[in-house]
Enzyme design. Structure first.
Site, mmCIF file in Angstrom:
data_model
loop_
_atom_site.group_PDB
_atom_site.id
_atom_site.type_symbol
_atom_site.label_atom_id
_atom_site.label_comp_id
_atom_site.label_asym_id
_atom_site.label_seq_id
_atom_site.Cartn_x
_atom_site.Cartn_y
_atom_site.Cartn_z
ATOM 1 N N ARG A 18 0.348 11.544 -19.912
ATOM 2 C CA ARG A 18 0.715 11.013 -21.228
ATOM 3 C C ARG A 18 0.486 12.026 -22.345
ATOM 4 N NH1 ARG A 18 1.251 5.621 -23.173
ATOM 5 N NH2 ARG A 18 2.009 5.805 -25.310
ATOM 6 N N HIS A 43 -11.223 19.901 -8.530
ATOM 7 C CA HIS A 43 -10.443 20.841 -7.721
ATOM 8 C C HIS A 43 -9.326 21.402 -8.598
ATOM 9 C CE1 HIS A 43 -8.606 21.733 -3.503
ATOM 10 N NE2 HIS A 43 -8.148 22.592 -4.390
ATOM 11 N N GLU A 70 -14.072 22.773 -6.105
ATOM 12 C CA GLU A 70 -13.288 23.080 -4.911
ATOM 13 C C GLU A 70 -12.090 23.943 -5.269
ATOM 14 O OE1 GLU A 70 -13.917 18.865 -2.496
ATOM 15 O OE2 GLU A 70 -11.968 19.322 -3.401
ATOM 16 N N HIS A 190 -11.576 13.663 2.222
ATOM 17 C CA HIS A 190 -10.120 13.520 2.294
ATOM 18 C C HIS A 190 -9.767 12.214 3.007
ATOM 19 C CE1 HIS A 190 -6.314 15.596 1.335
ATOM 20 N NE2 HIS A 190 -5.823 14.713 2.191
ATOM 21 N N GLY A 213 -12.111 10.895 -4.018
ATOM 22 C CA GLY A 213 -11.420 10.783 -5.287
ATOM 23 C C GLY A 213 -10.273 9.807 -5.271
#
Length: 237
Positions: A18, A43, A70, A190, A213
């Site tokens: 946005r 990351h 990361e 992951h 995440g």
């Protein structure tokens, strides 16, 4: 106990979609810590499509738990890490145009490269972790790079678990035992989620940290960030 580090890339993605500064990445990181998470993960990628390099600089002095950066150790990334000196750097071999991480390091082929990069980080007091597939050969070879930890790439486990195949955990159990034998700490990340995290944690010996995440943020859309973080913490303890 296994620590929860929350990857806030998706918060930055929402902000960037946005323009402006809503949601505010710094405030969300503070809130995540106040809800009990033991780390913040970012990351940054070269195109800065989610976490920007400036976000890392802004977060560094404000994160009061463990800060984990990361990324693929290209020069720009290495310079950013050395500038900010996080608790941990996780080396991930993702291509610059990758949507998300899709493979671990070949720690045999890239041993010399990884050793050189890791030595520089460790000289600066930064704990190092290498993103690896659940491959015994890659875990064994990781010990010769000087890394402190390996982070298991858990997509294969998550996919099989979602299909009802719990045997997908077996390669990770084997690799966890090898990591312990050669003196490497164990992280994972992951596609870990509320659905599979307890089973994974209960079966992986010596699991020190998980970085979550995408699933955590998606689950929070329905349940709220504080509620979801506390669910993860209860499963990990």
């Amino acid at each position: 106990m296994t620590k929860l580090s929350v990857n806030i890339n998706k918060i930055a993605t929402l902000r960037n979609s946005r323009g402006g500064d809503v949601p505010n990445v710094l405030q969300v990181a503070k809130d995540i810590e106040s809800f009990g998470a033991e780390g913040i993960t970012v990351h940054p990628r070269p195109d800065e499509r989610h976490i920007r390099y400036q976000d890392v600089r802004d977060l560094s002095p404000q994160v009061t738990t463990e800060f984990n950066i990361e990324g693929n150790p290209i020069k720009q990334f290495v310079d950013l890490v050395l500038e900010n000196k996080p608790t941990q750097v996780t080396l991930v071999p993702d291509a610059e145009d990758a949507i998300t991480s899709s493979a671990g390091w070949d720690t045999v082929k890239y041993k010399d490269f990884l050793t050189e990069v890791i030595q520089e980080f460790k000289t600066n007091g930064i704990r190092t972790s290498i993103f690896v597939d659940p491959n015994p050969k890659m875990v064994e070879a990781a010990q010769f790079t000087g890394a402190d930890r390996v982070e298991f790439y858990t997509e294969a486990f998550a996919e099989k678990y979602s299909q009802g195949n719990k045997n997908g955990i077996l390669p990770y159990v084997e690799c966890a035992k090898i990591a312990q034998e050669v003196g490497l700490g164990i992280n994972a990340g992951h596609d870990l989620s509320l659905e599979n995290i307890k089973f994974f944690k209960d079966n992986i010996p010596g699991l020190l940290e998980v970085s979550i995440g995408h699933a955590l943020i998606a689950e929070s859309l329905y349940q709220g960030l504080e509620v979801v973080i506390n669910k993860y913490l209860s499963y990990l303890k």
